[in-house]
Design a protein around this motif. Structure first.
Motif, mmCIF file in Angstrom:
data_model
loop_
_atom_site.group_PDB
_atom_site.id
_atom_site.type_symbol
_atom_site.label_atom_id
_atom_site.label_comp_id
_atom_site.label_asym_id
_atom_site.label_seq_id
_atom_site.Cartn_x
_atom_site.Cartn_y
_atom_site.Cartn_z
ATOM 1 N N LEU A 73 7.090 7.265 17.187
ATOM 2 C CA LEU A 73 6.035 6.853 16.261
ATOM 3 C C LEU A 73 6.635 5.957 15.186
ATOM 4 N N CYS A 74 6.017 4.792 14.975
ATOM 5 C CA CYS A 74 6.455 3.846 13.948
ATOM 6 C C CYS A 74 5.293 3.591 12.994
ATOM 7 N N THR A 75 5.552 3.641 11.714
ATOM 8 C CA THR A 75 4.568 3.239 10.713
ATOM 9 C C THR A 75 5.118 2.043 9.957
ATOM 10 N N ILE A 76 4.262 1.054 9.717
ATOM 11 C CA ILE A 76 4.678 -0.223 9.124
ATOM 12 C C ILE A 76 3.838 -0.484 7.891
ATOM 13 N N ASP A 77 4.488 -0.918 6.848
ATOM 14 C CA ASP A 77 3.822 -1.217 5.582
ATOM 15 C C ASP A 77 4.173 -2.646 5.184
ATOM 16 N N ILE A 78 3.161 -3.446 4.825
ATOM 17 C CA ILE A 78 3.399 -4.823 4.382
ATOM 18 C C ILE A 78 3.800 -4.798 2.913
ATOM 19 N N ASN A 79 4.978 -5.333 2.625
ATOM 20 C CA ASN A 79 5.434 -5.389 1.234
ATOM 21 C C ASN A 79 4.667 -6.466 0.463
ATOM 22 N N GLN A 80 4.388 -6.176 -0.779
ATOM 23 C CA GLN A 80 3.736 -7.125 -1.691
ATOM 24 C C GLN A 80 2.373 -7.604 -1.189
ATOM 25 N N PHE A 81 1.699 -6.755 -0.401
ATOM 26 C CA PHE A 81 0.369 -7.145 0.064
ATOM 27 C C PHE A 81 -0.600 -7.273 -1.112
ATOM 28 N N LYS A 82 -0.450 -6.394 -2.090
ATOM 29 C CA LYS A 82 -1.348 -6.421 -3.248
ATOM 30 C C LYS A 82 -1.217 -7.730 -4.019
ATOM 31 N N VAL A 83 -0.007 -8.299 -4.030
ATOM 32 C CA VAL A 83 0.191 -9.577 -4.723
ATOM 33 C C VAL A 83 -0.648 -10.675 -4.074
ATOM 34 N N ILE A 84 -0.606 -10.736 -2.742
ATOM 35 C CA ILE A 84 -1.393 -11.743 -2.026
ATOM 36 C C ILE A 84 -2.881 -11.494 -2.218
ATOM 37 N N SER A 123 9.556 -11.785 10.156
ATOM 38 C CA SER A 123 10.333 -12.576 9.192
ATOM 39 C C SER A 123 10.103 -14.067 9.386
ATOM 40 N N ASP A 124 9.919 -14.471 10.629
ATOM 41 C CA ASP A 124 9.677 -15.896 10.914
ATOM 42 C C ASP A 124 8.238 -16.314 10.618
ATOM 43 N N PHE A 125 7.374 -15.312 10.440
ATOM 44 C CA PHE A 125 5.955 -15.615 10.219
ATOM 45 C C PHE A 125 5.699 -15.958 8.755
ATOM 46 N N HIS A 126 4.906 -16.995 8.539
ATOM 47 C CA HIS A 126 4.488 -17.380 7.192
ATOM 48 C C HIS A 126 2.962 -17.383 7.141
ATOM 49 N N PHE A 127 2.452 -16.749 6.118
ATOM 50 C CA PHE A 127 1.006 -16.698 5.950
ATOM 51 C C PHE A 127 0.580 -17.831 5.026
ATOM 52 N N ASN A 128 -0.267 -18.681 5.541
ATOM 53 C CA ASN A 128 -0.741 -19.830 4.789
ATOM 54 C C ASN A 128 -2.194 -19.621 4.382
ATOM 55 N N TRP A 129 -2.440 -19.858 3.124
ATOM 56 C CA TRP A 129 -3.813 -19.750 2.611
ATOM 57 C C TRP A 129 -4.038 -20.871 1.601
ATOM 58 N N GLU A 130 -4.927 -21.773 1.994
ATOM 59 C CA GLU A 130 -5.196 -22.964 1.183
ATOM 60 C C GLU A 130 -3.896 -23.722 0.952
ATOM 61 N N ASP A 131 -3.453 -23.877 -0.272
ATOM 62 C CA ASP A 131 -2.232 -24.637 -0.547
ATOM 63 C C ASP A 131 -1.032 -23.731 -0.780
ATOM 64 N N LYS A 132 -1.178 -22.433 -0.466
ATOM 65 C CA LYS A 132 -0.096 -21.483 -0.709
ATOM 66 C C LYS A 132 0.456 -20.987 0.616
ATOM 67 N N SER A 133 1.748 -20.669 0.590
ATOM 68 C CA SER A 133 2.417 -20.129 1.772
ATOM 69 C C SER A 133 3.247 -18.929 1.340
ATOM 70 N N PHE A 134 3.126 -17.842 2.108
ATOM 71 C CA PHE A 134 3.811 -16.601 1.767
ATOM 72 C C PHE A 134 4.655 -16.146 2.950
ATOM 73 N N SER A 135 5.884 -15.737 2.643
ATOM 74 C CA SER A 135 6.700 -15.073 3.656
ATOM 75 C C SER A 135 6.384 -13.581 3.596
ATOM 76 N N ILE A 136 6.392 -12.932 4.736
ATOM 77 C CA ILE A 136 5.968 -11.539 4.844
ATOM 78 C C ILE A 136 7.180 -10.664 5.151
ATOM 79 N N SER A 137 7.294 -9.555 4.443
ATOM 80 C CA SER A 137 8.314 -8.550 4.741
ATOM 81 C C SER A 137 7.634 -7.199 4.918
ATOM 82 N N VAL A 138 8.324 -6.315 5.614
ATOM 83 C CA VAL A 138 7.733 -5.013 5.939
ATOM 84 C C VAL A 138 8.753 -3.913 5.706
ATOM 85 N N ALA A 139 8.222 -2.692 5.626
ATOM 86 C CA ALA A 139 9.034 -1.475 5.633
ATOM 87 C C ALA A 139 8.579 -0.646 6.822
#
Length: 787
Positions: free
Chosen positions: A387-398, A460-476
């Motif tokens: 069983l693996c559980t994954i949490d997106i870091n800094q999701f609240k910031v985005i 790690s290679d994935f970047h989330f793009n929204w309008e003119d902003k780009s975010f790198s995603i990390s997980v725990a």
């Protein structure tokens, strides 16, 4: 002929008279009752007629001859038959005896005394007529043959000279002729009336039977018409067959669903028209219908796919019932079915919506845990699961920076990453918010971690793009192996959550594998249990307030100076100190509610015990960092301080040095607001962070509480003594008073007095004790546990 009114009266007399001589069994059936009544009437008339003839002959001849003796015997047979008919189950013996007696009476009397063959022949036709009336056509025919035989026998006797000794002369015959004629007319009349009555009764019964039959046929036709209209109007398809599996009826709905016109379906095999397949395996179910006929048993409701004549596939719900005839023989069957395609699609859709998260299209938490529970419940041999559980870091910031639409889109794209990486046998789900779960089937921990690392690289290679902003995603990522020792779903999920939290604290894109002997995870599990317990403890008031004296060392104070300490009654009934549960309360955002509980119950105690407030000089209350930056808490605290006049001046709030430095501006604003009400403040655990000295002048606090780590070894460690002296001097220079914690014996207290520390607190002065009497019993346990 009698009128209808007369006939009605005579008929009632006729019924009443004749029924006296008949048994209940004969009267129970209409036809046998009619024949029995005719037999009784004939016997009565024959008896009367024979008796009249016998009396007349004896009166004329003045002698009792041999023919008269025989005639007397046959006349006596009639009343005997009448008496026996009360015990007979059939009227045939009575009728036969009556006819034969009449035949014998007429033959003997007519021949012996009436002038021979020619005179006797005139009376013979009455006998078969009477036999026909009383018994029936068949016996009437037999009686006619017997009558003819008697006539021939009398004729033969007369030709051969066998005659009676006495024969009446013409004058004698004329003398008795009126009596005989009257008797014959009476017999014929009464017999005719009896026949008429019987005929009327038969016509009435037949008319009634015809009316009843007609009404029954009409009701049957009406019922059949209604049944046909109903079958053609209902929304269910109905097909009936004979015992040869040939269709005998099909209603319009059934014709529409099967695609067969009614005229073409009639007479065909049911398996040919009603072609059904298993809903899941799509196996033909033709033998299902054949077995139903062979077994002669009803089939319960089933779900199958009906293949229509025009190629449509329709999901149906159907029921098959056996038609049974005489002696429970199978005469065919009836199939009732209806289209549930739309209902099944809606059910499937609702089931999918109930088990899947609408945003990510992954399983929702409830279904994910349901499938996990099924997996845990299965016996595990050599195959393990992870069983693996994954949490997106800094999701609240985005989410806060770009809005909820951006957060929703990130969830969808992140779900696609997980779905693309998962194998077909794996189970993926969204557990809530930015938390996801992957259940890797049939894999050990080592292989599962290797797959998770590849997923981490893709993220790690994935970047989330929204309008003119780009975010790198990390997980725990937290990883837990499911083996034969896994029993409870809740423990498994707690282990995975604790492992994920440990990974998050290590930094970005970390993986933590749970181990049973992992002390850090065991501590976190304990905090989780406390967090679950504390909610109920707050609601049910399972906390206890205790107090510990703060002793003035330099000047005497009027009144008591003490600190409020919190205790909690845990699940096992043991009293726990604040150190056992405060970390959990802070981590799971319960600390502010606990602070409210403490202040509220202290104020309530003061309200209920005014003498306790009057005896108090200063009462210290600990507040958490989260509470002093919460504007709602500040407002609630203000309202509680104003509930009693003079209360605020007696209250001193303690905040830790670390909390004050980390939230300096908010802490300063809070202190200023509460001091305006008259409250004082103490900076707790001072000395752990010496970098705070530069901020000390800017915080308007009244007391510095020297950290106990410096006080405990004050007698043996000169550095600790120097630190205490240094802090005391700085505080006095700023205008603050000092309180030394962990004053555990008299020697330490004496040194603190010599250094110039203002107050001391510790076991050397006082142990925590209840704030009111009702806690005395509990406090004993508190003291024991704290020791």
């Amino acid at each position: 002929m009698a009128t209808s009114t007369q006939r009605s009266g005579l008929f009632r007399f006729y019924i009443k008279l004749t029924d006296r001589f008949l048994s209940e069994h004969i009267l129970s059936e209409e036809l046998t009752a009619r024949r029995g009544r005719m037999g009784v009437m004939g016997a009565l008339l024959g008896f009367i007629l024979g008796s009249v003839m016998l009396a007349t002959l004896f009166w004329q001849t003045k002698q009792f001859s041999q023919p008269m003796l025989v005639l007397s015997a046959f006349i006596a047979l009639l009343p005997v038959s009448l008496l026996l008919s009360r015990h007979m189950r059939s009227c045939a013996p009575l009728c036969i005896a009556t006819v034969l007696a009449m035949l014998a009476i007429l033959s003997l009397a007519g021949y012996s005394y009436g002038g021979g063959y020619s005179s006797t022949l005139h009376w013979f036709p009455l006998v078969p007529v009477a036999a026909t009336f009383m018994v029936g056509r068949r016996f009437g025919l037999v009686t006619s043959l017997l009558t003819l035989a008697c006539a021939l026998a009398i004729y033969w006797l007369e030709l051969n000279g066998v005659t009676s000794d006495y024969r009446m002369t013409s004058s004698e015959l004329l003398d008795i002729a009126p009596y005989v004629t009257v008797a014959a007319i009476l017999f014929a009349t009464l017999l005719s009336e009896a026949y008429e009555w019987a005929n009327d009764e038969s016509r009435r019964v037949i008319k009634t039977e015809r009316e009843q039959r007609s009404a029954a046929e009409q009701a049957l036709d009406t019922q059949k018409e209604q049944s046909l209209v109903t079958l053609e109007a209902i929304a269910d398809g109905v097909i009936s067959t004979d015992e040869q599996d040939r269709i005998t009826y099909i209603n319009p709905i059934a014709a529409y669903l099967t695609g067969w016109p009614v005229e073409r379906a009639m007479g065909r095999s049911l398996s040919e028209v009603f072609m059904i397949f298993d809903e899941y395996t799509h196996e033909p179910q033709g033998n299902f219908l054949d077995n139903c006929l062979k077994e002669g048993a009803n089939k319960p409701i089933g779900h199958h796919i009906l293949l229509s004549y025009d190629g449509r596939e329709i999901i149906i719900e159907h029921h098959i019932s056996i038609i049974r005839g005489h002696e429970n023989a199978v005469r065919g069957l009836v199939v009732v079915f209806h289209d549930v395609t739309v209902e099944r699609e809606l059910t499937t859709q609702l089931r999918y919506q109930a088990t899947h998260d609408p945003l990510s299209d992954l399983l929702n938490r409830h279904e994910f845990e349901h499938q996990l529970q099924q997996l845990v419940s299965q016996p595990i041999d050599k195959q393990h699961h992870v069983l693996c559980t994954i949490d997106i870091n800094q999701f609240k910031v985005i989410n806060d920076t770009c809005g909820h639409n951006a957060g929703d889109e990130l969830i969808r794209q992140f779900a696609d990453l997980i779905r693309d990486d998962a194998l077909e046998r794996d189970i993926t789900g969204r557990l809530g918010g930015d938390e996801f779960g992957i259940l890797i089937i049939g894999t050990n921990t080592e292989d599962a971690v290797a797959r998770i690392k590849k997923l981490r690289e893709r993220i790690s290679d994935f970047h989330f793009n929204w309008e003119d902003k780009s975010f790198s995603i990390s997980v725990a990522i937290g990883v837990v192996e499911i083996d034969g020792n896994t029993d409870y779903l809740a423990d498994l999920m707690n282990d995975a959550d604790a492992a994920r939290q440990a990974a998050k604290e290590k930094g970005r894109n970390r993986i933590h594998v749970y181990q049973p002997d992992d002390h850090e995870l065991m501590r976190r599990r304990g905090e989780m249990r406390w967090a679950a317990y504390l909610n109920g403890a707050i609601a049910d008031n399972r906390f206890l307030l205790t107090r510990q004296t703060i002793l003035p060392l330099q000047e005497h104070e009027k009144g008591q100076h003490y600190e409020i300490l919190l205790r909690c009654l845990d699940e096992s009934g043991k009293i726990s100190s604040a150190g056992d549960f405060l970390n959990a309360a802070e981590r799971y955002n319960l600390i502010s509610e606990i602070d409210r509980w403490v202040v509220r119950h202290l104020v309530t105690w003061f309200e209920s015990t005014p003498t306790a407030m009057e005896a108090t000089h200063t009462v210290s209350i600990n507040l958490s960092a989260r509470s002093i930056i919460d504007s709602r808490f500040t407002q609630d605290l203000r309202e509680m301080m104003l509930r009693m006049p003079g209360l605020a001046k007696k209250v001193c709030f303690e905040i830790t040095e670390t909390a004050a430095i980390a939230n300096f501006n908010q802490a300063k604003s809070f202190i200023v607001a509460m001091r305006a009400l008259g409250c004082s403040f103490a900076l707790d655990d001072f000395g752990k962070g010496m970098s705070s000295l530069s901020y000390l002048k800017q915080l308007p606090v009244d007391y510095l509480k020297i950290d106990g780590d410096f006080v405990r070894d004050l007698l043996s460690d000169p550095i600790d003594r120097a630190m205490v002296e240094h802090i005391n001097q700085i505080a006095h220079m700023i205008g603050m008073k000092t309180i030394a914690e962990y004053a555990e014996n008299h020697e330490i207290i004496q040194v603190l007095r010599e250094i110039g520390v203002d107050y001391a607190q510790g076991y050397g002065i006082d142990r925590p004790h209840p704030i009111h009497n009702e806690d005395l019993a509990r406090q004993e346990a508190v003291v024991d546990n704290v020791e």
